[in-house]
Motif scaffolding. Structure first.
Motif, PDB file in Angstrom:
ATOM      1  N   GLU A  86       0.222 -91.376 -28.517  1.00  0.00           N
ATOM      2  CA  GLU A  86      -0.703 -91.456 -29.632  1.00  0.00           C
ATOM      3  C   GLU A  86      -1.068 -90.035 -30.034  1.00  0.00           C
ATOM      4  O   GLU A  86      -1.768 -89.334 -29.305  1.00  0.00           O
ATOM      5  CB  GLU A  86      -1.939 -92.272 -29.232  1.00  0.00           C
ATOM      6  CG  GLU A  86      -1.584 -93.698 -28.821  1.00  0.00           C
ATOM      7  CD  GLU A  86      -2.716 -94.441 -28.128  1.00  0.00           C
ATOM      8  OE1 GLU A  86      -3.857 -93.912 -28.118  1.00  0.00           O
ATOM      9  OE2 GLU A  86      -2.461 -95.536 -27.589  1.00  0.00           O
ATOM     10  N   VAL A  87      -0.563 -89.611 -31.176  1.00  0.00           N
ATOM     11  CA  VAL A  87      -0.733 -88.224 -31.631  1.00  0.00           C
ATOM     12  C   VAL A  87      -1.952 -88.165 -32.541  1.00  0.00           C
ATOM     13  O   VAL A  87      -1.918 -88.662 -33.670  1.00  0.00           O
ATOM     14  CB  VAL A  87       0.523 -87.721 -32.365  1.00  0.00           C
ATOM     15  CG1 VAL A  87       0.356 -86.259 -32.745  1.00  0.00           C
ATOM     16  CG2 VAL A  87       1.761 -87.918 -31.501  1.00  0.00           C
ATOM     17  N   GLU A  88      -3.022 -87.581 -32.079  1.00  0.00           N
ATOM     18  CA  GLU A  88      -4.284 -87.537 -32.815  1.00  0.00           C
ATOM     19  C   GLU A  88      -4.550 -86.113 -33.297  1.00  0.00           C
ATOM     20  O   GLU A  88      -5.183 -85.327 -32.615  1.00  0.00           O
ATOM     21  CB  GLU A  88      -5.424 -88.038 -31.929  1.00  0.00           C
ATOM     22  CG  GLU A  88      -5.195 -89.449 -31.395  1.00  0.00           C
ATOM     23  CD  GLU A  88      -6.326 -89.925 -30.514  1.00  0.00           C
ATOM     24  OE1 GLU A  88      -7.480 -89.945 -30.989  1.00  0.00           O
ATOM     25  OE2 GLU A  88      -6.062 -90.262 -29.342  1.00  0.00           O
ATOM     26  N   GLY A  89      -4.053 -85.793 -34.469  1.00  0.00           N
ATOM     27  CA  GLY A  89      -4.315 -84.483 -35.050  1.00  0.00           C
ATOM     28  C   GLY A  89      -3.070 -83.732 -35.464  1.00  0.00           C
ATOM     29  O   GLY A  89      -2.876 -83.456 -36.656  1.00  0.00           O
ATOM     30  N   PRO A  90      -2.162 -83.377 -34.530  1.00  0.00           N
ATOM     31  CA  PRO A  90      -0.978 -82.608 -34.925  1.00  0.00           C
ATOM     32  C   PRO A  90      -0.047 -83.388 -35.851  1.00  0.00           C
ATOM     33  O   PRO A  90      -0.134 -84.609 -35.955  1.00  0.00           O
ATOM     34  CB  PRO A  90      -0.292 -82.306 -33.582  1.00  0.00           C
ATOM     35  CG  PRO A  90      -1.352 -82.476 -32.550  1.00  0.00           C
ATOM     36  CD  PRO A  90      -2.256 -83.548 -33.076  1.00  0.00           C
ATOM     37  N   SER A  91       0.846 -82.669 -36.487  1.00  0.00           N
ATOM     38  CA  SER A  91       1.838 -83.279 -37.371  1.00  0.00           C
ATOM     39  C   SER A  91       2.731 -84.237 -36.589  1.00  0.00           C
ATOM     40  O   SER A  91       3.176 -83.921 -35.476  1.00  0.00           O
ATOM     41  CB  SER A  91       2.699 -82.201 -38.021  1.00  0.00           C
ATOM     42  OG  SER A  91       1.894 -81.282 -38.736  1.00  0.00           O
ATOM     43  N   ALA A  92       3.001 -85.403 -37.173  1.00  0.00           N
ATOM     44  CA  ALA A  92       3.839 -86.376 -36.477  1.00  0.00           C
ATOM     45  C   ALA A  92       4.406 -87.382 -37.466  1.00  0.00           C
ATOM     46  O   ALA A  92       3.817 -87.659 -38.516  1.00  0.00           O
ATOM     47  CB  ALA A  92       3.049 -87.105 -35.390  1.00  0.00           C
ATOM     48  N   LEU A  93       5.555 -87.933 -37.106  1.00  0.00           N
ATOM     49  CA  LEU A  93       6.229 -88.978 -37.877  1.00  0.00           C
ATOM     50  C   LEU A  93       6.706 -90.037 -36.904  1.00  0.00           C
ATOM     51  O   LEU A  93       7.343 -89.726 -35.895  1.00  0.00           O
ATOM     52  CB  LEU A  93       7.424 -88.390 -38.629  1.00  0.00           C
ATOM     53  CG  LEU A  93       8.299 -89.380 -39.418  1.00  0.00           C
ATOM     54  CD1 LEU A  93       7.541 -89.911 -40.631  1.00  0.00           C
ATOM     55  CD2 LEU A  93       9.610 -88.708 -39.847  1.00  0.00           C
ATOM     56  N   SER A  94       6.372 -91.302 -37.170  1.00  0.00           N
ATOM     57  CA  SER A  94       6.796 -92.407 -36.319  1.00  0.00           C
ATOM     58  C   SER A  94       7.581 -93.410 -37.144  1.00  0.00           C
ATOM     59  O   SER A  94       7.175 -93.771 -38.258  1.00  0.00           O
ATOM     60  CB  SER A  94       5.577 -93.088 -35.677  1.00  0.00           C
ATOM     61  OG  SER A  94       5.973 -94.149 -34.834  1.00  0.00           O
ATOM     62  N   LEU A  95       8.710 -93.873 -36.602  1.00  0.00           N
ATOM     63  CA  LEU A  95       9.568 -94.850 -37.257  1.00  0.00           C
ATOM     64  C   LEU A  95       9.775 -96.051 -36.338  1.00  0.00           C
ATOM     65  O   LEU A  95       9.902 -95.899 -35.121  1.00  0.00           O
ATOM     66  CB  LEU A  95      10.937 -94.253 -37.592  1.00  0.00           C
ATOM     67  CG  LEU A  95      10.986 -92.967 -38.418  1.00  0.00           C
ATOM     68  CD1 LEU A  95      12.437 -92.525 -38.614  1.00  0.00           C
ATOM     69  CD2 LEU A  95      10.296 -93.159 -39.749  1.00  0.00           C
TER      70      LEU A  95
END
Length: 407
Positions: A86-95
């Motif tokens: 669970e990425v809370e803050g930094p840049s991220a892309l989920s597919l």
């Protein structure tokens, strides 16, 4: 296509944490192609951090072409979920990609002015969604809460498609109205609702964890007006609440000062008082002068309520119980793929550590189940047979073939 059955459902997930969207796209699409192993991508869910989402119109088309997906939907999120993290803050892309043989997909992008009137017939809603109730569809929904009446949509879908599961969440990550983004094909739009209806050889299940535990006994509403609760068991509602609070231990009394909620029993035909029997709503205020309580739900005389508390330990225990119950209901068989719509008020800010909900999901339902999602401004999911817009909730959409034995 040698080496696998082309008519078998298959899901794949990828999470990329990269400083630029180009790097994130390259990493995520590479992972999806590897997991799909030549299978056609019929459906692709896309969740992006706010910095990536603001320019999504520049890269959604490239993503759709790279994976040759038939239907592509998603949104921005203040936190992004995927691959057990669970990425809370930094840049991220989920597919989350799916190969769905035998499944009919009807994607939609709705604007507020397109919704039918409240007295419209079920057929009007079927025409809007371009699918009949007879097709037994289920729905995944994402909406912009500042520009779209989500309650009207889910109420209309419950009316026209009462047997359908509806799960989803409200886009997040923007600093002001109009900054959240919804993804529909190669378009990034700033308002409305997007989603997909799924019918055919697919079962969609929901698991909703409201993160609360009941305290005190149950009470019957003997006088209420709208969302104002006046009497419980013939006594002023505030007086009843004060009695409940006095009977709590010191720790729960402290917790009640900041995390007290009202649970409304969903079925008076079922007298249970356990997890899942109540719809949990905010206690919005009290009026010492009249003895009334304001609750974040429309109330009626005769309903049963019970007060609830929420904290990190309760939320963790509640989620584990919800997932274990789902596993038992399906004889331990894991879903083929899953979506997680989690409240912005959960995550590390609640638990004090990252990845709690995703980790629990993997521990209970299986580490090999592809999971993706985002942190929402509101979560959509059923309690009992009715769909609601929640807060502080984790709502899962779980997918498997409708036909048994085809995982």
């Amino acid at each position: 296509m040698a080496g696998f059955a082309s008519d078998t459902m298959h899901w794949a997930g990828a999470l990329a944490r990269r400083p630029t969207v180009g790097e994130a796209l390259a990493e995520a699409t590479r992972a999806i192609r590897s997991q799909m192993a030549g299978r056609r991508v019929d459906l692709l869910f896309v969740f992006a951090s706010p910095d990536f989402a603001q320019n999504a119109g520049q890269w959604l088309g490239e993503l759709q072409r790279e994976l040759a997906c038939r239907v592509q939907i998603g949104c921005s999120g203040g936190g992004i979920i995927g691959a057990g993290s669970e990425v809370e803050g930094p840049s991220a892309l989920s597919l989350l990609a799916a190969h769905l043989p035998g499944v009919e997909l009807r994607p939609f992008w709705l604007k507020a002015e397109e919704l039918p009137d409240l007295d419209s017939s079920p057929k009007t809603w079927e025409n809007l969604m371009e699918i009949s109730a007879g097709a037994a569809p289920h729905f995944v929904l994402m909406a912009d809460g500042s520009s779209f009446p989500v309650d009207v949509l889910i109420g209309g879908l419950d009316f026209a498609f009462p047997r359908a599961i509806k799960v989803g969440g409200l886009a997040s990550g923007g600093n002001r109205p109009g900054q959240n983004r919804l993804f529909f094909g190669d378009q990034a739009v700033g308002g409305g609702a997007v989603g997909v209806a799924l019918a055919g050889d697919i079962a969609v299940e929901a698991a909703v964890a409201q993160g609360c535990r009941p305290v005190g006994q149950t009470f019957q509403i003997t006088r209420a007006e709208g969302n104002l609760l006046w009497e419980l068991d013939g006594q002023p509602a505030l007086q009843v609440l004060q009695t409940v609070l006095q009977q709590l231990d010191e720790n729960d009394q402290r917790l009640a000062r900041k995390a007290l909620f009202v649970g409304v029993r969903m079925s008076e035909f079922h007298s249970g008082s356990e997890q899942g029997d109540f719809l949990v709503r905010n206690l919005m205020g009290v009026d010492p002068r009249t003895g009334g309580l304001a609750v974040g739900e429309w109330l009626r005389t005769g309903q049963t309520i019970r007060f609830h508390l929420r904290d990190a330990a309760t939320s963790r225990d509640d989620l584990q119980l919800v997932l274990q119950r789902h596993r038992l209901e399906h004889s331990g068989a894991p879903p083929a793929g899953a979506l997680l719509f989690s409240c912005l008020g959960r995550g590390e800010s609640l638990y004090g550590e990252p990845d709690v909900d995703s980790t629990l999901f993997a521990q209970v339902l299986g580490e090999g189940v592809p999971l993706a999602g985002f942190f929402c401004n509101g979560e959509i999911g059923p309690v009992g047979s009715t769909t609601f817009l929640h807060g502080y909730t984790s709502s899962f959409g779980l997918f498997r073939p409708r036909t048994s034995g085809r995982l």
